[in-house]
Design an enzyme around this catalytic site. Structure first.
Site, PDB file in Angstrom:
ATOM      1  CB  CYS A  62      -0.918  -0.027   1.224  1.00  2.00           C
ATOM      2  SG  CYS A  62      -1.753   1.535   1.549  1.00  2.00           S
ATOM      3  N   GLY A  63       0.680   2.104  -1.009  1.00  2.00           N
ATOM      4  CA  GLY A  63       1.441   3.349  -1.119  1.00  2.00           C
ATOM      5  C   GLY A  63       1.171   4.316   0.021  1.00  2.00           C
ATOM      6  CG  HIS A  64      -2.652   6.074   0.517  1.00  2.00           C
ATOM      7  ND1 HIS A  64      -2.398   7.376   0.139  1.00  2.00           N
ATOM      8  CD2 HIS A  64      -3.578   5.615  -0.361  1.00  2.00           C
ATOM      9  CE1 HIS A  64      -3.142   7.693  -0.898  1.00  2.00           C
ATOM     10  NE2 HIS A  64      -3.864   6.643  -1.231  1.00  2.00           N
ATOM     11  CB  CYS A  65       0.718   1.469   4.237  1.00  2.00           C
ATOM     12  SG  CYS A  65      -1.009   0.921   4.195  1.00  2.00           S
TER      13      CYS A  65
END
Length: 220
Positions: A62-65
């Site tokens: 996950c990029g946001h993570c």
């Protein structure tokens, strides 16, 4: 010789200091939770012995993570000794994702005295820390979901597959994994009924076989 020994000693000290700096850099105040240690460490159902837990449910891809990670590490530093800060890799611990109904990443929840609060603000250092300390109070809490048993996990997976199968059929997709999972119990029941309804062959159904008598020669 003494000069060489001093140089070696100094180099050894520099290496030791360098290694210590690496360890300090790599160390994290974020506790790694998984299916095996989650209930033992958090006491999520009661919170009676281990205090409050701020838990991030994430996925490694996950990029946001990945963007949140340095901020979340800072959150753990600021709350150290006050609130336990932890993270759960959901793809590696799917039962925890199902238990807490995680539908997106990252999802941050506060576990406090048998209640769970979901963070809904901006993923900034200030807002996350404020939420963990007092901001959660503006929310209506939910009871911490009980730990799913084996059959409970199966039921939850089947319920999800059933809902998705209905969507697939409405969309004209008739050969999906969710439809197969939904159909499995019916296929199993049909096979059981088929076995029960089939006539059981009896010995009379087969013609008796006669074998010629064998004579034994007597030896004198």
């Amino acid at each position: 010789n003494r000069l060489c020994i001093k140089i070696i000693t100094m180099n050894g000290s520099f290496i030791l200091i360098f290694l210590c700096l690496i360890v300090l850099t790599l160390s994290s105040d974020v506790i790694d939770l998984n299916s095996q240690n989650f209930e033992h460490l958090t006491q999520a159902s009661t919170g009676a012995t281990t205090g409050d837990w701020l838990v991030e449910f994430y996925a490694p891809w996950c990029g946001h993570c990945k963007t949140l990670k340095p901020t979340y590490e800072k959150v753990a530093e600021l709350l150290k000794g006050e609130i336990n800060v932890a993270a759960v890799d959901v793809p590696a611990n799917r039962d925890l994702g199902e238990r807490f109904d995680i539908k997106g990443f990252p999802t941050i929840k506060l576990l406090r005295k048998g209640q769970v609060y979901t963070f809904k603000g901006k993923r900034s250092l200030e807002e996350i820390v404020e939420f963990a300390k007092t901001g959660f109070q503006i929310q209506e809490p939910e009871a911490v979901p009980v730990q799913l048993s084996f059959f409970g996990s199966i039921y939850k997976v089947y319920s999800h597959a059933y809902k998705q199968a209905r969507t697939d059929i409405i969309g004209g997709n008739y050969f999906t994994l969710d439809i197969l999972v939904t159909a499995l119990p019916f296929i199993f029941i049909a096979l059981i009924l088929l076995l029960l309804l089939l006539p059981i062959p009896t010995p009379d159904a087969y013609p008796s076989q006669h074998f010629p008598a064998q004579t034994v020669k007597k030896t004198e």
